[in-house]
Design a protein around this motif. Structure first.
Motif, PDB file in Angstrom:
ATOM      1  N   THR A   9      40.169  51.815  42.842  1.00 28.81           N
ATOM      2  CA  THR A   9      39.416  52.781  43.645  1.00 28.81           C
ATOM      3  C   THR A   9      37.910  52.509  43.599  1.00 28.81           C
ATOM      4  OG1 THR A   9      38.944  55.129  43.932  1.00 28.81           O
ATOM      5  CG2 THR A   9      39.236  54.378  41.675  1.00 28.81           C
ATOM      6  N   GLU A  10      37.228  52.954  44.647  1.00 26.84           N
ATOM      7  CA  GLU A  10      35.755  52.889  44.592  1.00 26.84           C
ATOM      8  C   GLU A  10      35.214  54.216  44.052  1.00 26.84           C
ATOM      9  OE1 GLU A  10      34.041  52.487  48.530  1.00 26.84           O
ATOM     10  OE2 GLU A  10      34.725  54.495  49.022  1.00 26.84           O
ATOM     11  N   ARG A  11      36.130  55.176  43.824  1.00 25.31           N
ATOM     12  CA  ARG A  11      35.683  56.459  43.237  1.00 25.31           C
ATOM     13  C   ARG A  11      35.657  56.311  41.722  1.00 25.31           C
ATOM     14  NH1 ARG A  11      38.305  61.775  45.399  1.00 25.31           N
ATOM     15  NH2 ARG A  11      40.281  60.749  44.918  1.00 25.31           N
ATOM     16  N   LEU A  12      34.689  55.597  41.276  1.00 24.73           N
ATOM     17  CA  LEU A  12      34.618  55.141  39.905  1.00 24.73           C
ATOM     18  C   LEU A  12      33.189  55.390  39.419  1.00 24.73           C
ATOM     19  CD1 LEU A  12      36.162  52.687  38.162  1.00 24.73           C
ATOM     20  CD2 LEU A  12      34.478  51.341  39.375  1.00 24.73           C
ATOM     21  N   CYS A  13      33.064  55.789  38.162  1.00 24.55           N
ATOM     22  CA  CYS A  13      31.704  56.015  37.622  1.00 24.55           C
ATOM     23  C   CYS A  13      31.516  55.161  36.379  1.00 24.55           C
ATOM     24  CB  CYS A  13      31.527  57.464  37.174  1.00 24.55           C
ATOM     25  SG  CYS A  13      31.628  58.673  38.486  1.00 24.55           S
ATOM     26  N   THR A  14      30.333  54.599  36.243  1.00 29.86           N
ATOM     27  CA  THR A  14      29.993  53.888  35.008  1.00 29.86           C
ATOM     28  C   THR A  14      29.116  54.791  34.153  1.00 29.86           C
ATOM     29  OG1 THR A  14      30.068  51.719  36.038  1.00 29.86           O
ATOM     30  CG2 THR A  14      28.749  51.898  34.048  1.00 29.86           C
ATOM     31  N   SER A  15      29.437  54.849  32.866  1.00 29.70           N
ATOM     32  CA  SER A  15      28.543  55.496  31.896  1.00 29.70           C
ATOM     33  C   SER A  15      27.803  54.399  31.159  1.00 29.70           C
ATOM     34  CB  SER A  15      29.338  56.286  30.852  1.00 29.70           C
ATOM     35  OG  SER A  15      29.576  57.589  31.284  1.00 29.70           O
TER      36      SER A  15
ATOM     37  N   PRO B 208      29.285  52.996  41.755  1.00 26.01           N
ATOM     38  CA  PRO B 208      29.649  51.574  41.666  1.00 26.01           C
ATOM     39  C   PRO B 208      28.931  50.668  42.661  1.00 26.01           C
ATOM     40  CG  PRO B 208      31.427  52.839  42.662  1.00 26.01           C
ATOM     41  CD  PRO B 208      30.420  53.835  42.168  1.00 26.01           C
ATOM     42  N   TYR B 209      28.192  51.265  43.603  1.00 26.42           N
ATOM     43  CA  TYR B 209      27.435  50.434  44.545  1.00 26.42           C
ATOM     44  C   TYR B 209      25.939  50.395  44.211  1.00 26.42           C
ATOM     45  CZ  TYR B 209      31.545  50.520  47.593  1.00 26.42           C
ATOM     46  OH  TYR B 209      32.805  50.377  48.108  1.00 26.42           O
ATOM     47  N   LEU B 210      25.537  51.104  43.180  1.00 26.27           N
ATOM     48  CA  LEU B 210      24.100  51.152  42.856  1.00 26.27           C
ATOM     49  C   LEU B 210      23.691  49.861  42.138  1.00 26.27           C
ATOM     50  CD1 LEU B 210      21.604  53.080  42.997  1.00 26.27           C
ATOM     51  CD2 LEU B 210      22.109  53.669  40.620  1.00 26.27           C
TER      52      LEU B 210
END
Ligand SMILES: O=C(O)CCC(=O)C(=O)O
Length: 301
Positions: A163-169, A256-258
């Motif tokens: 998924t692109e609904r993903l967050c990085t910490s 994820p696109y930043l």
């Protein structure tokens, strides 16, 4: 921190970022309502959640890491372990530090660190349901004076199989003032990153499925996905690079696109920068199977 505080010149892989190309990140109070968090996240592509974690617990983990790191011979014994001060002039073979990092990412105490209550509570609320933590987790350290720093990228390049609904910490493990080489974000570049990714998706449409999702597929190699020159990239995405003075207890969350990179560590006190970057998503969304192994230095992801 006041936004008016002058920002020093920063360096990244030989690129000099003078104050006119830089700005400060905006902090977010962790108790902010979910609706407001989403407004900020959509607008900026990141949240800098100050003091969301237990500072003492983060520092305990820093001390544990440097206790193990001591065997590389690169820690100055004149300082407390938790300070993580580099012993002047010492180096260690890359094989020794790689072996250490490959072990640390498998420590149960590291897993517990990544699953700390405030992190889980944040993501369950923010993503609105049960969350999944990717097994591939990175721990990074940067010695003072090291000229190598993370080059610009957005995370989806490496995570196209889910998924692109993903967050990085991104979590500083210890205080990381701006001169110590923390993470920098290219202002509002998540919009630009989405467009760039669409172009790559079109170009790669005819490739076999495995190659299509690879960060190293022939289209990525043919036309470098991102400039390694931070100025050129900033001009293309029409933004400044944003930096911050991070403290133990903070957590960054990014889209994820930043586009992001890191700067070199020029800490006058010779402290080693330590951080982790780990990824969360909703458990019901598609998971990139390639990320369900512990990180190794040669996993080519
Ligand atoms: O810590 C770094 O140097 C890079 C981290 C990173 O690329 C990330 O958080 O996605």
């Amino acid at each position: 921190m006041s936004v008016a505080t002058p920002i020093p010149t920063l360096h990244s892989n030989g690129c000099v970022l003078t104050p006119d190309h830089l700005g400060w990140l905006e902090p977010t109070e962790p108790a902010t309502s979910r609706a407001e968090l989403w407004v900020r996240y959509r607008e900026h592509g990141y949240l800098w959640l100050t003091g969301i974690l237990d500072r003492a617990a983060v520092l305990r983990f820093r001390a544990r890491f440097f206790e193990a790191f001591r065997e590389t011979g690169m820690l100055d014994p004149a300082f407390d372990t938790v300070d993580g001060v580099h012993a002047v002039g010492t180096t260690s073979p890359a094989t020794a530090t790689t072996a250490l990092l490959e072990e640390v990412v498998r420590w149960a105490s590291f897993e517990a660190f990544c699953l700390a209550e405030p992190i889980l509570a944040f993501y369950e609320e923010f993503l609105g349901g049960a969350v999944f933590l990717h097994r591939r987790k990175l721990v990074r350290f940067t010695l003072p004076g090291d000229r190598k720093a993370t080059t610009p990228h957005y995370d989806l390049i490496y995570l196209r199989g889910g998924t692109e609904r993903l967050c990085t910490s991104w979590i500083p493990i210890g205080d990381i003032p701006v001169e110590m080489g923390g993470l920098i974000y290219l202002e509002r570049s998540h919009r630009w990153g989405r467009l760039a990714e669409e172009e790559f998706r079109r170009a790669a449409a005819a490739l076999p499925p495995e190659e299509r999702i690879s960060a190293f597929n022939r289209h990525m190699n043919a036309e470098a996905p991102l400039e390694t020159d931070l100025h050129a990239l900033a001009a293309r995405a029409s933004g400044r690079w944003l930096a911050a003075n991070y403290a133990a207890g903070d957590m960054l969350v990014h889209d994820p696109y930043l586009v992001h990179a890191a700067t070199e560590n020029h800490d006058p006190a010779r402290r080693i920068r330590l951080s982790t970057d780990i990824r969360y998503q909703r458990v019901r969304d598609e998971v990139d199977a390639r990320w369900q192994h512990d990180w190794t230095a040669d996993d080519r992801l």
